[in-house]
Design an enzyme around this catalytic site. Sequence first.
Site, PDB file in Angstrom:
ATOM      1  CB  THR A  74      -0.956  -0.003   1.208  1.00 45.96           C
ATOM      2  OG1 THR A  74      -1.875  -1.084   1.061  1.00 45.96           O
ATOM      3  CG2 THR A  74      -1.722   1.297   1.302  1.00 45.96           C
ATOM      4  CB  THR A 246      14.980   3.979  11.300  1.00 36.68           C
ATOM      5  OG1 THR A 246      15.406   5.225  11.849  1.00 36.68           O
ATOM      6  CG2 THR A 246      16.035   2.923  11.572  1.00 36.68           C
ATOM      7  CB  CYS A 346      -7.245  -3.878   1.682  1.00 38.79           C
ATOM      8  SG  CYS A 346      -5.571  -4.506   1.529  1.00 38.79           S
TER       9      CYS A 346
END
Length: 406
Positions: A74, A246, A346
């Site tokens: 996504t 990160t 989803c």
Amino acid sequence: MPTRDRVYLDHAATTAVRPVALAALAEAAALGANPASLHASGRRAKLALEQARERVAAALGAHPSEVVLTSGGTEADNLAVQGLYRARRAGDPGRTRIMLTGVEHHAVLDAVAWLAEHEDAEPVLVPVDAEGVVDPAAWEAALAEAPERTALATLMWANNEVGAVQPVTEAARLAAAHDVPLHTDAVQAVGAVEVDFAASGAATLALSGHKVGAPVGVGALLVRRDATLEPVVHGGGQERRLRSGTVSVALAAALAAALEEAVAEREAEAARLGALRDEVIAAVDALDGVHLTGPRDVDPATGEPLPSGTRRLPGNVHVTVPGRTADALLFGFDMAGFDTSSGSACTAGVAEPSHVVLALPGRTEADARATQRLALGRTTTDVDVARLLAALPQVLGGPMRKERTA
């Protein structure tokens, strides 16, 4: 993953984490350092990260610098659609058209809809045929209509609901002839059919780790080196200054390990799953009032069989049962011991008709509310399919035909 007293047929939603991915995850997690740090521990983590990136690239016909790690499919789709659109408009504010089909995943459809509402995008829907495959002539006509105003085109490699494999390479070639970059959502295709990023001609390609046996929470966007995107998330610019945050070395290592194994097994697994899928399709064909949705792996002109995955995903069976509801079908399968789906995970829990089925010519809202997807995968066995075949007449509610129809 569910216990073996049940038959798991929802591999398109997610699939079992591979042991090699778990091992890679544990080993890389033990490094315990930020790959952006400059000290020795950080450099070790950075080395492990770049080795994972190289393995992902090698598995998909890409250069390591083209691999932008994300949290999943996504995010990758959103970065591609929004990033390409904004970069193209920055160079030419008149480029507002976005070409797509009505069968795209919501990660693409909703991103385009948001751009239409907030940033003046003009969605251009290119029709698909009755099997859910885009018509190349219609695709080319839409491109030729206003190429100077077209920001990008997007076409999924394979459909998550009806299993249709799209002519992505041809679509990318036609788009490139009009100076239009193509994004492809290859979340369902990677590991199931042959995917070569360089050969495809696509500008960007999205993939998701948990569809190939990596843990949830990692994916990638392949970005061709000459493609220009605006970042969606801002910060440290860790991933080619396109995606800040990160990077999880452990998840990257798990993705690389799962993807390598999935690609190595792909050809044999496609043949195995395709044979099992065809057994299920034959049983569906033998039931009155039950219809297969999507293409078959046969030559449309001659009717001759094609290799599994040529026109339909190897593990995909999608049925329409007029007069039944998707929820009722899912409940029936569930009670019989089978984990299936009424559509995209989803949008699970939302009682809406399938937008994919609605995009097929001649299909009604009633059709789009009467569907079920059976998605076979790596853990599916002959015994699982035998159980399914025995249960299908009762669960789907159609009497057996005395003779098979063509």
